[in-house]
Design a protein around this motif. Structure first.
Motif, mmCIF file in Angstrom:
data_model
loop_
_atom_site.group_PDB
_atom_site.id
_atom_site.type_symbol
_atom_site.label_atom_id
_atom_site.label_comp_id
_atom_site.label_asym_id
_atom_site.label_seq_id
_atom_site.Cartn_x
_atom_site.Cartn_y
_atom_site.Cartn_z
ATOM 1 N N PRO A 84 39.649 37.644 43.644
ATOM 2 C CA PRO A 84 40.146 38.312 44.730
ATOM 3 C C PRO A 84 40.052 38.353 45.928
ATOM 4 O O PRO A 84 40.286 38.815 46.839
ATOM 5 N N GLY A 85 38.792 37.063 46.243
ATOM 6 C CA GLY A 85 38.246 36.839 47.634
ATOM 7 C C GLY A 85 37.554 38.189 48.021
ATOM 8 O O GLY A 85 36.785 38.482 47.310
ATOM 9 N N TYR A 86 37.624 38.547 49.354
ATOM 10 C CA TYR A 86 36.984 40.073 49.927
ATOM 11 C C TYR A 86 38.232 40.733 50.294
ATOM 12 O O TYR A 86 39.103 40.255 50.728
ATOM 13 N N GLY A 87 38.012 42.086 50.537
ATOM 14 C CA GLY A 87 39.161 42.890 50.865
ATOM 15 C C GLY A 87 40.246 43.029 49.913
ATOM 16 O O GLY A 87 40.031 42.826 49.024
ATOM 17 N N PHE A 88 41.352 43.576 50.532
ATOM 18 C CA PHE A 88 42.436 43.821 49.644
ATOM 19 C C PHE A 88 42.019 44.571 48.280
ATOM 20 O O PHE A 88 41.366 45.600 48.117
ATOM 21 N N LEU A 89 42.146 43.712 47.135
ATOM 22 C CA LEU A 89 41.955 44.165 45.776
ATOM 23 C C LEU A 89 40.414 43.943 45.235
ATOM 24 O O LEU A 89 40.067 43.933 43.956
ATOM 25 N N ALA A 90 39.699 43.198 46.175
ATOM 26 C CA ALA A 90 38.202 42.686 45.797
ATOM 27 C C ALA A 90 37.389 43.794 44.938
ATOM 28 O O ALA A 90 36.609 43.470 44.155
ATOM 29 N N GLU A 91 37.376 44.936 45.574
ATOM 30 C CA GLU A 91 36.546 46.019 44.911
ATOM 31 C C GLU A 91 37.287 47.251 44.432
ATOM 32 O O GLU A 91 36.823 48.082 44.268
ATOM 33 N N ASN A 92 38.632 46.609 43.646
ATOM 34 C CA ASN A 92 39.182 47.782 43.266
ATOM 35 C C ASN A 92 39.170 47.808 41.679
ATOM 36 O O ASN A 92 39.816 46.749 40.865
ATOM 37 N N ALA A 93 38.237 48.658 41.290
ATOM 38 C CA ALA A 93 37.807 48.721 39.821
ATOM 39 C C ALA A 93 39.275 48.919 38.995
ATOM 40 O O ALA A 93 39.110 48.399 37.924
ATOM 41 N N GLU A 94 40.210 49.546 39.284
ATOM 42 C CA GLU A 94 41.520 49.686 38.641
ATOM 43 C C GLU A 94 42.015 48.442 38.419
ATOM 44 O O GLU A 94 42.605 48.142 37.307
ATOM 45 N N PHE A 95 42.226 47.844 39.549
ATOM 46 C CA PHE A 95 43.009 46.483 39.283
ATOM 47 C C PHE A 95 42.007 45.578 38.424
ATOM 48 O O PHE A 95 42.683 44.862 37.602
ATOM 49 N N ALA A 96 40.822 45.389 38.496
ATOM 50 C CA ALA A 96 39.900 44.773 37.875
ATOM 51 C C ALA A 96 40.136 45.006 36.438
ATOM 52 O O ALA A 96 40.342 44.136 35.387
ATOM 53 N N SER A 97 40.384 46.250 35.898
ATOM 54 C CA SER A 97 40.568 46.475 34.794
ATOM 55 C C SER A 97 41.709 46.160 34.128
ATOM 56 O O SER A 97 41.798 45.672 32.708
ATOM 57 N N LYS A 98 42.650 46.000 34.729
ATOM 58 C CA LYS A 98 44.078 45.631 34.438
ATOM 59 C C LYS A 98 44.031 44.245 34.278
ATOM 60 O O LYS A 98 44.653 43.767 33.188
ATOM 61 N N VAL A 99 43.365 43.384 35.194
ATOM 62 C CA VAL A 99 43.213 41.977 34.923
ATOM 63 C C VAL A 99 42.477 41.699 33.384
ATOM 64 O O VAL A 99 42.572 40.817 32.736
ATOM 65 N N GLU A 100 41.372 42.555 33.343
ATOM 66 C CA GLU A 100 40.658 42.415 31.939
ATOM 67 C C GLU A 100 41.420 42.268 30.960
ATOM 68 O O GLU A 100 41.053 41.926 29.819
ATOM 69 N N ALA A 101 42.314 43.659 31.076
ATOM 70 C CA ALA A 101 43.077 43.765 29.810
ATOM 71 C C ALA A 101 44.478 42.928 29.672
ATOM 72 O O ALA A 101 44.961 42.878 28.579
ATOM 73 N N ALA A 102 44.610 41.989 30.766
ATOM 74 C CA ALA A 102 45.722 41.188 30.779
ATOM 75 C C ALA A 102 45.301 39.900 29.460
ATOM 76 O O ALA A 102 44.400 39.449 30.122
ATOM 77 N N GLU A 103 46.247 39.807 28.666
ATOM 78 C CA GLU A 103 45.892 38.767 27.632
ATOM 79 C C GLU A 103 46.007 37.307 28.738
ATOM 80 O O GLU A 103 46.891 37.120 29.058
ATOM 81 N N GLY A 104 44.875 36.409 28.280
ATOM 82 C CA GLY A 104 44.773 35.310 28.758
ATOM 83 C C GLY A 104 44.510 34.884 30.218
ATOM 84 O O GLY A 104 44.481 33.969 30.753
ATOM 85 N N ILE A 105 44.079 36.123 30.863
ATOM 86 C CA ILE A 105 43.539 35.995 32.254
ATOM 87 C C ILE A 105 42.233 36.489 32.559
ATOM 88 O O ILE A 105 41.890 37.897 32.033
ATOM 89 N N THR A 106 41.288 35.905 33.068
ATOM 90 C CA THR A 106 39.970 36.307 33.434
ATOM 91 C C THR A 106 39.660 36.623 34.713
ATOM 92 O O THR A 106 40.229 36.205 35.789
ATOM 93 N N TRP A 107 39.007 37.932 34.814
ATOM 94 C CA TRP A 107 38.583 38.364 36.063
ATOM 95 C C TRP A 107 37.412 37.727 36.795
ATOM 96 O O TRP A 107 36.504 37.629 36.079
ATOM 97 N N ILE A 108 37.551 36.920 37.891
ATOM 98 C CA ILE A 108 36.519 36.234 38.492
ATOM 99 C C ILE A 108 35.645 37.550 39.361
ATOM 100 O O ILE A 108 35.935 37.522 40.535
ATOM 101 N N GLY A 109 34.630 38.166 38.850
ATOM 102 C CA GLY A 109 33.881 38.955 39.586
ATOM 103 C C GLY A 109 33.107 40.039 38.717
ATOM 104 O O GLY A 109 33.329 39.851 37.421
ATOM 105 N N PRO A 110 32.512 41.056 39.066
ATOM 106 C CA PRO A 110 31.931 41.869 38.295
ATOM 107 C C PRO A 110 32.821 42.562 37.485
ATOM 108 O O PRO A 110 33.762 42.798 37.900
ATOM 109 N N SER A 111 32.489 43.219 36.405
ATOM 110 C CA SER A 111 33.205 44.033 35.649
ATOM 111 C C SER A 111 33.756 45.136 36.130
ATOM 112 O O SER A 111 33.336 45.774 37.140
ATOM 113 N N SER A 112 34.861 45.734 35.789
ATOM 114 C CA SER A 112 35.460 47.026 36.356
ATOM 115 C C SER A 112 34.461 48.252 36.033
ATOM 116 O O SER A 112 34.344 48.994 37.167
#
Length: 599
Positions: free
Chosen positions: A80-108
């Motif tokens: 996510p870089g910084y800004g925008f969705l970088a610290e959005n826990a809801e978005f991070a959780s959606k990525v974590e739940a997406a099959e085959g896609i890894t979230w590069i950052g701390p967990s939601s």
């Protein structure tokens, strides 16, 4: 390691992440709004996908559209870089739940725990990290602010739970300001972070802003990479960062670093992050955790030799940190200069636009430039004003300052006003050179006349409008399955082609991104008699405080305008009656647009 990473960001940080991916032999995917169709991060990526119009909420912040772009590209990770969705826990959780896609950052979960400030304060307090006196639960009523003031005194900082960088923070200097500032902080928190929850802290009068870079893996290893000093700020926005801090003793430096490491370890945090502190009179207090990469991470990379972004990728892939805390060595000194398209002599007002007629960045030993630009690019003003970062490294702070002066003299930018003259001034400023500046220095102590002189001496003006209307040039971008092709057309002596010409589905988006106030937009007619109160900069209307027929006095707030991530009160310069309100909440405006008419 990942096959292909989608970078959910734009500009220089997107290119920075893509470069790290390339060195790890990982493919890259860009996303872009219509305003960014020709931007540098799009040129750099292997593939690029349009995610919507210029408005960030409809493009870069659209969770489903960004994830769908990753699916279309067959990307197996999102950074996510910084800004925008970088610290959005809801978005991070959606990525974590997406099959085959890894979230590069701390967990939601970690982002929820440390990203919200009251929760982070509780975690750090329990870990034995000193915190500024304040609330560990959100406050919901102005009376709680008054009660806090009675106990701890004024000034008080009211802070948005999801805020940072001064966004969503309001300072109350006495009881009479409580109600207005409380509502303003909540409104700003809701506008930027979708969270109107706020908390309170004692406001330190003259602190240094010190932050510690952290890397933590899923195997329980936590390392700190030394500190950065980010005390040179204007309106709580950093402009120059350096490391190590010239204000810390070795003992205090070690104590802060270890406190940051222990606090992060106690929170079960994984990936890169930054623990921020305020330091005053030899004491330090926890401020917040940024659960992402920072703009100024480059400073740490230069003095440690550690590529933080590569480690973000490796940690997300499950790798273990290969170095111990004792292996981390700080060598020399580094300073980062944010190259913003702002006029420091005019209140750091951002540019309305412009083209880089000349763009020639500096080079040489110890000089690094992170950007996404090339000569001839149009400046995109829909987002942040930072177009590049200059990072300079030297054997010690004196050499670093001398080398920075040389590099800034070499940095040639024509066609748009930047704060390069401001940076050159700071490197000859006694307080900065002596390392004695605090977070209040620019706003309260620096003589504005010095900024004006620096701009006259070293500044460049925006490029004049083109006089030759005989030649019409248009560029078209054809995108097929994420692959982009450029088509250029030049016509002499002909009529100008419309911006959104339909060319069999291969059209180039309006460079202005279709924002309000641009040619052809549905801006309201302004026909009221009297004084026209206009927008001082491009932005979005957060609230309208008056209605037609209202009587106002000089200094009354008419409209609240969001620009450059900050609320700006548009006030009446004289008393009168409101004869017309030309804007409404949520509307985008350009500099010079009429907002309210007074008679």
């Amino acid at each position: 390691m990942f096959r292909k990473v989608l970078v959910a960001n734009r500009g220089e940080i997107a290119v920075r992440v893509m470069r790290a991916c390339e060195e790890l032999n990982v493919g890259t995917v860009a996303i872009y709004s219509e305003a960014d169709a020709e931007s540098g991060h799009v040129r750099y990526a292997d593939e690029a996908y349009n995610v919507g119009p210029a408005r960030a909420a409809d493009s870069y912040l659209d969770h489903e559209t960004v994830i769908e772009a990753a699916r279309k590209a067959d990307a197996d990770a999102i950074h996510p870089g910084y800004g925008f969705l970088a610290e959005n826990a809801e978005f991070a959780s959606k990525v974590e739940a997406a099959e085959g896609i890894t979230w590069i950052g701390p967990s939601s979960e970690s982002m929820e725990r440390l990203g919200e400030k009251t929760k982070a304060r509780t975690v750090m307090d329990e870990a034995g990290v000193p915190i500024v006196p304040g609330t560990t639960d959100p406050v919901t009523d102005p009376d709680q602010v008054r009660a806090f003031g009675e106990e701890h005194g004024y000034p008080i900082a009211i802070k948005a739970e999801g805020g940072g960088g001064g966004r969503g923070m309001k300072v109350v200097t006495d009881e009479s300001e409580v109600d207005d500032q409380f509502e303003s902080a909540r409104r700003e928190g809701e506008a930027y972070f979708g969270n109107d929850s706020v908390y309170l802290e004692r406001y330190l009068e003259n602190p240094r802003h010190i932050e510690v870079q952290i890397l933590a893996d899923e195997h329980g290893n936590v390392r700190h990479l030394g500190e950065r000093d980010c005390s040179l700020q204007r309106r709580h926005q950093k402009v120059i960062e350096e490391g190590p801090s010239p204000a810390l003793t070795d003992d205090l430096r070690e104590e802060i670093g270890e406190a940051a490491r222990q606090g992060v370890k106690a929170s079960d945090y994984v990936n890169a992050g930054t623990v921020e502190f305020l330091v005053e009179d030899g004491e330090f207090y926890f401020l917040e955790v940024n659960t992402r990469i920072q703009v100024e991470h480059c400073v740490t990379e230069e003095i440690t030799g550690i590529d933080i972004v590569k480690w973000q990728l490796r940690i997300a892939d499950g790798e273990e940190l290969t170095f111990s805390q004792d292996d981390v060595e700080i060598e020399g000194h580094a300073i980062e200069f944010r190259i913003n398209t702002e006029n420091a002599a005019n209140g750091f007002q951002p540019a309305r636009g412009g083209r880089l007629e000349t763009y020639d960045p500096p080079g040489g030993i110890g000089v690094r430039v992170d950007d996404a630009l090339r000569q001839g690019d149009e400046i995109v003003t829909d987002y942040d004003s930072m177009i590049a970062k200059l990072i300079v490294h030297g054997g010690d702070r004196d050499e670093c300052i001398a080398r920075s002066l040389r590099a800034l003299r070499e940095y040639e930018i024509e066609g748009v006003t930047t704060i390069v003259p401001f940076h050159r001034l700071m490197l000859t400023d006694e307080a900065f050179v002596a390392g004695e500046h605090t977070t209040k220095y620019l706003d309260e102590e620096l003589d504005p006349a010095r900024l004006e002189e620096a701009q006259r001496q070293w500044g460049s003006e925006d490029a004049p409008a083109e006089d030759d209307e005989e030649v019409v040039e248009r560029e078209f971008t054809v995108e097929v399955n994420g692959k982009r092709f450029e088509v250029s057309l030049e016509e002499r002596g002909g009529f100008e082609l419309p911006a959104n010409l339909d060319s069999g589905g291969a059209s180039r988006p309006d460079p202005a991104g279709g924002g309000s106030g641009s040619a052809g937009s549905d801006t309201p007619a302004v026909d009221g008699d009297g004084e026209h109160v206009t927008a001082e900069m491009q932005g979005t209307i957060l609230s309208v405080e008056v209605g037609e027929g209202d009587e106002v006095e000089a200094g009354d707030v008419l409209v609240v305008l969001e620009a450059m991530k900050m609320e700006n009160d548009i006030v009446a310069s004289s008393g009168g009656t409101v004869t017309q309100v030309a804007v409404e909440e949520g509307e985008s405006v350009d500099m010079g647009d009429s907002l309210v008419v007074l008679e």
